[in-house]
Motif scaffolding. Structure first.
Motif, PDB file in Angstrom:
ATOM      1  N   ILE A 226       0.853  -1.193   0.000  1.00  0.00           N
ATOM      2  CA  ILE A 226       0.000   0.000   0.000  1.00  0.00           C
ATOM      3  C   ILE A 226       0.883   1.235   0.000  1.00  0.00           C
ATOM      4  CG2 ILE A 226      -1.747   1.309   1.259  1.00  0.00           C
ATOM      5  CD1 ILE A 226      -2.803  -1.361   2.308  1.00  0.00           C
ATOM      6  N   SER A 227       0.684   2.086  -0.983  1.00  0.00           N
ATOM      7  CA  SER A 227       1.377   3.376  -1.050  1.00  0.00           C
ATOM      8  C   SER A 227       0.471   4.423  -0.415  1.00  0.00           C
ATOM      9  CB  SER A 227       1.676   3.771  -2.497  1.00  0.00           C
ATOM     10  OG  SER A 227       2.567   2.851  -3.082  1.00  0.00           O
ATOM     11  N   VAL A 228       1.046   5.239   0.451  1.00  0.00           N
ATOM     12  CA  VAL A 228       0.268   6.269   1.137  1.00  0.00           C
ATOM     13  C   VAL A 228       0.902   7.627   0.859  1.00  0.00           C
ATOM     14  CG1 VAL A 228      -0.595   7.105   3.362  1.00  0.00           C
ATOM     15  CG2 VAL A 228      -0.378   4.639   2.951  1.00  0.00           C
ATOM     16  N   TYR A 229       0.068   8.575   0.430  1.00  0.00           N
ATOM     17  CA  TYR A 229       0.503   9.939   0.150  1.00  0.00           C
ATOM     18  C   TYR A 229      -0.350  10.896   0.970  1.00  0.00           C
ATOM     19  CZ  TYR A 229       2.617   7.568  -3.788  1.00  0.00           C
ATOM     20  OH  TYR A 229       3.337   6.703  -4.554  1.00  0.00           O
ATOM     21  N   ARG A 230       0.284  11.911   1.552  1.00  0.00           N
ATOM     22  CA  ARG A 230      -0.450  12.892   2.344  1.00  0.00           C
ATOM     23  C   ARG A 230      -0.329  14.259   1.689  1.00  0.00           C
ATOM     24  NH1 ARG A 230       1.029  11.814   7.332  1.00  0.00           N
ATOM     25  NH2 ARG A 230      -0.710  10.386   7.442  1.00  0.00           N
ATOM     26  N   TYR A 231      -1.480  14.850   1.397  1.00  0.00           N
ATOM     27  CA  TYR A 231      -1.556  16.221   0.900  1.00  0.00           C
ATOM     28  C   TYR A 231      -1.646  17.117   2.121  1.00  0.00           C
ATOM     29  CZ  TYR A 231      -2.770  13.866  -3.458  1.00  0.00           C
ATOM     30  OH  TYR A 231      -2.751  13.060  -4.559  1.00  0.00           O
ATOM     31  N   GLU A 232      -0.732  18.072   2.237  1.00  0.00           N
ATOM     32  CA  GLU A 232      -0.657  18.923   3.418  1.00  0.00           C
ATOM     33  C   GLU A 232      -1.022  20.362   3.080  1.00  0.00           C
ATOM     34  OE1 GLU A 232       3.358  18.343   4.753  1.00  0.00           O
ATOM     35  OE2 GLU A 232       2.853  16.445   5.720  1.00  0.00           O
ATOM     36  N   GLY A 233      -1.465  21.092   4.083  1.00  0.00           N
ATOM     37  CA  GLY A 233      -1.849  22.487   3.883  1.00  0.00           C
ATOM     38  C   GLY A 233      -3.015  22.610   2.926  1.00  0.00           C
ATOM     39  N   VAL A 234      -4.039  21.792   3.126  1.00  0.00           N
ATOM     40  CA  VAL A 234      -5.152  21.716   2.175  1.00  0.00           C
ATOM     41  C   VAL A 234      -6.231  22.745   2.508  1.00  0.00           C
ATOM     42  CG1 VAL A 234      -6.950  20.228   1.218  1.00  0.00           C
ATOM     43  CG2 VAL A 234      -4.722  19.256   1.789  1.00  0.00           C
ATOM     44  N   SER A 235      -6.617  23.504   1.484  1.00  0.00           N
ATOM     45  CA  SER A 235      -7.774  24.393   1.553  1.00  0.00           C
ATOM     46  C   SER A 235      -8.878  23.767   0.721  1.00  0.00           C
ATOM     47  CB  SER A 235      -7.448  25.774   0.997  1.00  0.00           C
ATOM     48  OG  SER A 235      -6.545  26.442   1.832  1.00  0.00           O
ATOM     49  N   PHE A 236     -10.076  23.771   1.251  1.00  0.00           N
ATOM     50  CA  PHE A 236     -11.213  23.138   0.575  1.00  0.00           C
ATOM     51  C   PHE A 236     -12.164  24.198   0.043  1.00  0.00           C
ATOM     52  CE2 PHE A 236      -9.763  20.307   3.954  1.00  0.00           C
ATOM     53  CZ  PHE A 236      -9.537  19.134   3.249  1.00  0.00           C
ATOM     54  N   HIS A 237     -12.904  23.832  -1.011  1.00  0.00           N
ATOM     55  CA  HIS A 237     -13.873  24.745  -1.620  1.00  0.00           C
ATOM     56  C   HIS A 237     -14.982  23.901  -2.245  1.00  0.00           C
ATOM     57  CE1 HIS A 237     -14.695  27.930  -4.977  1.00  0.00           C
ATOM     58  NE2 HIS A 237     -15.704  27.786  -4.159  1.00  0.00           N
ATOM     59  N   LEU A 238     -16.196  24.042  -1.745  1.00  0.00           N
ATOM     60  CA  LEU A 238     -17.341  23.368  -2.365  1.00  0.00           C
ATOM     61  C   LEU A 238     -17.655  24.111  -3.654  1.00  0.00           C
ATOM     62  CD1 LEU A 238     -19.486  21.131  -2.127  1.00  0.00           C
ATOM     63  CD2 LEU A 238     -20.963  22.826  -1.032  1.00  0.00           C
ATOM     64  N   THR A 239     -17.208  23.568  -4.773  1.00  0.00           N
ATOM     65  CA  THR A 239     -17.361  24.267  -6.054  1.00  0.00           C
ATOM     66  C   THR A 239     -18.671  23.946  -6.748  1.00  0.00           C
ATOM     67  OG1 THR A 239     -16.007  22.544  -7.081  1.00  0.00           O
ATOM     68  CG2 THR A 239     -14.913  24.600  -6.523  1.00  0.00           C
ATOM     69  N   ASP A 240     -19.343  22.866  -6.333  1.00  0.00           N
ATOM     70  CA  ASP A 240     -20.634  22.533  -6.933  1.00  0.00           C
ATOM     71  C   ASP A 240     -21.479  21.810  -5.891  1.00  0.00           C
ATOM     72  OD1 ASP A 240     -22.813  21.787  -8.452  1.00  0.00           O
ATOM     73  OD2 ASP A 240     -21.636  20.914 -10.073  1.00  0.00           O
ATOM     74  N   ALA A 241     -22.542  22.463  -5.442  1.00  0.00           N
ATOM     75  CA  ALA A 241     -23.438  21.855  -4.452  1.00  0.00           C
ATOM     76  C   ALA A 241     -24.426  20.895  -5.105  1.00  0.00           C
ATOM     77  CB  ALA A 241     -24.190  22.941  -3.684  1.00  0.00           C
ATOM     78  N   GLY A 242     -24.429  20.835  -6.417  1.00  0.00           N
ATOM     79  CA  GLY A 242     -25.228  19.841  -7.117  1.00  0.00           C
ATOM     80  C   GLY A 242     -26.402  20.406  -7.886  1.00  0.00           C
TER      81      GLY A 242
ATOM     82  N   SER B 237     -24.954  15.129  -7.876  1.00  0.00           N
ATOM     83  CA  SER B 237     -23.496  15.028  -7.795  1.00  0.00           C
ATOM     84  C   SER B 237     -22.946  16.347  -7.259  1.00  0.00           C
ATOM     85  CB  SER B 237     -22.921  14.737  -9.182  1.00  0.00           C
ATOM     86  OG  SER B 237     -21.523  14.644  -9.122  1.00  0.00           O
ATOM     87  N   GLN B 238     -22.024  16.256  -6.283  1.00  0.00           N
ATOM     88  CA  GLN B 238     -21.404  17.443  -5.702  1.00  0.00           C
ATOM     89  C   GLN B 238     -19.900  17.377  -5.920  1.00  0.00           C
ATOM     90  OE1 GLN B 238     -23.003  16.941  -1.646  1.00  0.00           O
ATOM     91  NE2 GLN B 238     -24.223  18.777  -2.036  1.00  0.00           N
ATOM     92  N   THR B 239     -19.264  18.553  -5.949  1.00  0.00           N
ATOM     93  CA  THR B 239     -17.824  18.617  -6.167  1.00  0.00           C
ATOM     94  C   THR B 239     -17.160  19.459  -5.088  1.00  0.00           C
ATOM     95  OG1 THR B 239     -18.158  18.458  -8.558  1.00  0.00           O
ATOM     96  CG2 THR B 239     -16.003  19.215  -7.811  1.00  0.00           C
ATOM     97  N   LEU B 240     -16.173  18.864  -4.442  1.00  0.00           N
ATOM     98  CA  LEU B 240     -15.336  19.558  -3.465  1.00  0.00           C
ATOM     99  C   LEU B 240     -13.955  19.709  -4.091  1.00  0.00           C
ATOM    100  CD1 LEU B 240     -15.199  20.585  -0.472  1.00  0.00           C
ATOM    101  CD2 LEU B 240     -14.225  18.345   0.074  1.00  0.00           C
ATOM    102  N   SER B 241     -13.530  20.942  -4.310  1.00  0.00           N
ATOM    103  CA  SER B 241     -12.203  21.204  -4.871  1.00  0.00           C
ATOM    104  C   SER B 241     -11.226  21.473  -3.740  1.00  0.00           C
ATOM    105  CB  SER B 241     -12.236  22.404  -5.812  1.00  0.00           C
ATOM    106  OG  SER B 241     -13.072  22.142  -6.904  1.00  0.00           O
ATOM    107  N   PHE B 242      -9.941  21.290  -4.036  1.00  0.00           N
ATOM    108  CA  PHE B 242      -8.941  21.563  -3.010  1.00  0.00           C
ATOM    109  C   PHE B 242      -7.648  22.047  -3.639  1.00  0.00           C
ATOM    110  CE2 PHE B 242      -8.107  17.165  -4.169  1.00  0.00           C
ATOM    111  CZ  PHE B 242      -6.721  17.092  -4.203  1.00  0.00           C
ATOM    112  N   THR B 243      -6.873  22.766  -2.831  1.00  0.00           N
ATOM    113  CA  THR B 243      -5.492  23.084  -3.153  1.00  0.00           C
ATOM    114  C   THR B 243      -4.667  22.620  -1.961  1.00  0.00           C
ATOM    115  OG1 THR B 243      -5.648  25.308  -2.225  1.00  0.00           O
ATOM    116  CG2 THR B 243      -6.053  25.083  -4.592  1.00  0.00           C
ATOM    117  N   ALA B 244      -3.445  22.198  -2.233  1.00  0.00           N
ATOM    118  CA  ALA B 244      -2.566  21.730  -1.163  1.00  0.00           C
ATOM    119  C   ALA B 244      -1.182  22.321  -1.376  1.00  0.00           C
ATOM    120  CB  ALA B 244      -2.482  20.202  -1.154  1.00  0.00           C
TER     121      ALA B 244
END
Length: 143
Positions: free
Chosen positions: A104-120, A129-136
């Motif tokens: 199992i390979s594990v990757y951690r995205y750090e310093g993540v900001s979230f943004h609900l870009t589509d509530a559906g 269908s909903q979309t949560l966008s992020f930047t890390a």
């Protein structure tokens, strides 16, 4: 488990941690992450160009089929915090991938900001269908 040595979507698990705790999205359909780089072309007098690439973080999207108010409630709290002057801390995303050899390979995205870009899009006889966008800031290999 991979099929014929290929990673398929069900080989991937995503854990989302926000400043207020785990975000448990009941039905994640897709997880898409892309590295970001800043490019600078360098052309010395001899004319042979180089390209300098500097990592500038990651961005991506998580799409989910709406089964409850998880994402709507998360975003409502985020908005409420903003308008009440509460500092919005960053979170993490942990991506675990079962490889074809069973590891199992594990990757951690750090310093993540979230943004609900589509509530559906709500329509009769169709799922929402909903979309949560992020930047890390970056992604690190954990193991």
């Amino acid at each position: 488990m991979p099929q014929l040595g290929y990673t398929v979507g069900r080989d991937v698990a995503v854990d989302i941690t926000t400043p207020t705790g785990k975000l448990r999205i009941p039905k994640i359909m897709t997880f898409d992450a892309k590295p970001q780089v800043s490019n600078q072309k360098i052309t010395p007098l001899n004319g042979v160009s180089d390209e300098l690439q500097i990592p500038t973080g990651w961005n991506g999207t998580i799409t989910a089929e709406r089964m409850d108010g998880t994402l709507d409630d998360f975003w409502a709290q985020w908005e409420n915090n903003y308008f009440n002057g509460i500092d919005q801390q960053r979170g993490t995303i942990t991506e675990s991938i079962t490889e074809s050899n069973g590891t199992i390979s594990v990757y951690r995205y750090e310093g993540v900001s979230f943004h609900l870009t589509d509530a559906g899009n709500k329509q009769g006889e169709k799922t929402v269908s909903q979309t949560l966008s992020f930047t890390a800031n970056r992604r690190k290999k954990v193991n």
